[in-house]
Design an enzyme around this catalytic site. Sequence first.
Site, PDB file in Angstrom:
ATOM      1  N   SER A 108      -8.394  31.216 125.536  1.00  0.00           N
ATOM      2  CA  SER A 108      -8.899  29.846 125.409  1.00  0.00           C
ATOM      3  C   SER A 108     -10.414  29.727 125.381  1.00  0.00           C
ATOM      4  O   SER A 108     -10.937  28.618 125.250  1.00  0.00           O
ATOM      5  CB  SER A 108      -8.342  28.975 126.541  1.00  0.00           C
ATOM      6  OG  SER A 108      -6.984  28.689 126.315  1.00  0.00           O
ATOM      7  N   LYS A 111     -11.789  27.727 122.580  1.00  0.00           N
ATOM      8  CA  LYS A 111     -11.978  26.276 122.577  1.00  0.00           C
ATOM      9  C   LYS A 111     -13.446  25.869 122.667  1.00  0.00           C
ATOM     10  O   LYS A 111     -13.783  24.710 122.404  1.00  0.00           O
ATOM     11  CB  LYS A 111     -11.165  25.657 123.716  1.00  0.00           C
ATOM     12  CG  LYS A 111      -9.656  25.843 123.548  1.00  0.00           C
ATOM     13  CD  LYS A 111      -8.877  25.196 124.686  1.00  0.00           C
ATOM     14  CE  LYS A 111      -7.373  25.263 124.452  1.00  0.00           C
ATOM     15  NZ  LYS A 111      -6.788  26.532 124.877  1.00  0.00           N
ATOM     16  N   SER A 165      -7.945  22.891 129.325  1.00  0.00           N
ATOM     17  CA  SER A 165      -7.574  23.909 128.341  1.00  0.00           C
ATOM     18  C   SER A 165      -6.251  23.618 127.653  1.00  0.00           C
ATOM     19  O   SER A 165      -5.480  24.528 127.341  1.00  0.00           O
ATOM     20  CB  SER A 165      -7.529  25.298 128.993  1.00  0.00           C
ATOM     21  OG  SER A 165      -7.708  26.305 128.019  1.00  0.00           O
ATOM     22  N   LYS A 281     -15.930  28.040 130.487  1.00  0.00           N
ATOM     23  CA  LYS A 281     -14.570  27.961 129.950  1.00  0.00           C
ATOM     24  C   LYS A 281     -13.776  29.165 130.413  1.00  0.00           C
ATOM     25  O   LYS A 281     -14.272  30.294 130.425  1.00  0.00           O
ATOM     26  CB  LYS A 281     -14.605  27.924 128.412  1.00  0.00           C
ATOM     27  CG  LYS A 281     -13.245  27.683 127.793  1.00  0.00           C
ATOM     28  CD  LYS A 281     -12.783  26.255 128.002  1.00  0.00           C
ATOM     29  CE  LYS A 281     -11.286  26.090 127.716  1.00  0.00           C
ATOM     30  NZ  LYS A 281     -10.429  26.658 128.789  1.00  0.00           N
TER      31      LYS A 281
END
Length: 330
Positions: A108, A111, A165, A281
């Site tokens: 992720s 993202k 997420s 993140k």
Amino acid sequence: MKCINRFCRIRFSCIAALLCVFLLTGCGNISYTFPYNVNSNVSSFNVLAGTGTGKADAFASDLCVVTEDRMGDGSVDMTQASAAVLFDVNNREVLYSKNAHERLYPASLTKVMTALVALKNASLDTVLTATDSVKINESGAQLCGLKSGDTMTLDQALHILLMYSANDAAMLIAENVGGSVDHFVEMMNEEAMRLGATNTSFANPHGLSDDNHFTTAYDLYLIFNEAIKYDSFNEIIHMTSYQTTFYDKDGKAKELTVNNTNRFLKGDFNAPENITVIGGKTGTTNAAGHCLILLSRDVNGAPYISVILNSSASDVLYPEMVQLLEQINK
């Protein structure tokens, strides 16, 4: 008539003689506004020889550049992670680097690019409408429960994307901003190339595993470094929780509260002394392992970007990141 012909011949001979003298002696005393000067900043000599004070900035003049592994003071144990980097953003200094250019699954952390492309191509108040593309059936995929016909703004979707997420939020953003998910992925790859992330290939906007979906710790630094230029991105990644209301296809309100998945912001782990974790993140899949990218600041407010890819477990990843950030104080 003979006199006229003779005069013409004499005149022609004089012109020809003068022309020969001019050609043989060069430019004579003619003055030019841009004469050759070995010390000129803009002369062709300086362009070719590289002398003088006038210089064009190199492509990566404002970026950290990694050419080899750099293990800091040797106190960082990164044996259970495939790659890691730590960069001093302002001074463009590499403080730590392990396998910075090795292609790995980003999970992720993908993202970050999804958010960057969205921020570059749409306003925060853009209303997004979900279609069946938000249906993701992969086991264990993080979802916020979007249904076809649901609507929310890009601002809402970015909070859900970066903090929680949610993979369905990634699909919602991609389809609405790109016109289609496939076109949005093309936009992601075009942006990667523009940033110089040449070891990156995106196949989707969420990071679920795909053989054609990979990047490197260094490329993620390039992408993240661009994303933090947006105030809204920095604000979102720093938040611990977010509550919002969006609407279904019939206009009925749907309440949603999400918490940040970053364990530094949750209070599970503490940054080293004099270091503040602003946010970042997280990413985890079976193929990618446990991944984390962070923006941190030292006691003077100077920014640092750190990345760890493919660590063996969450409880290993965060102590590794603490060790990495300790290099800032060395």
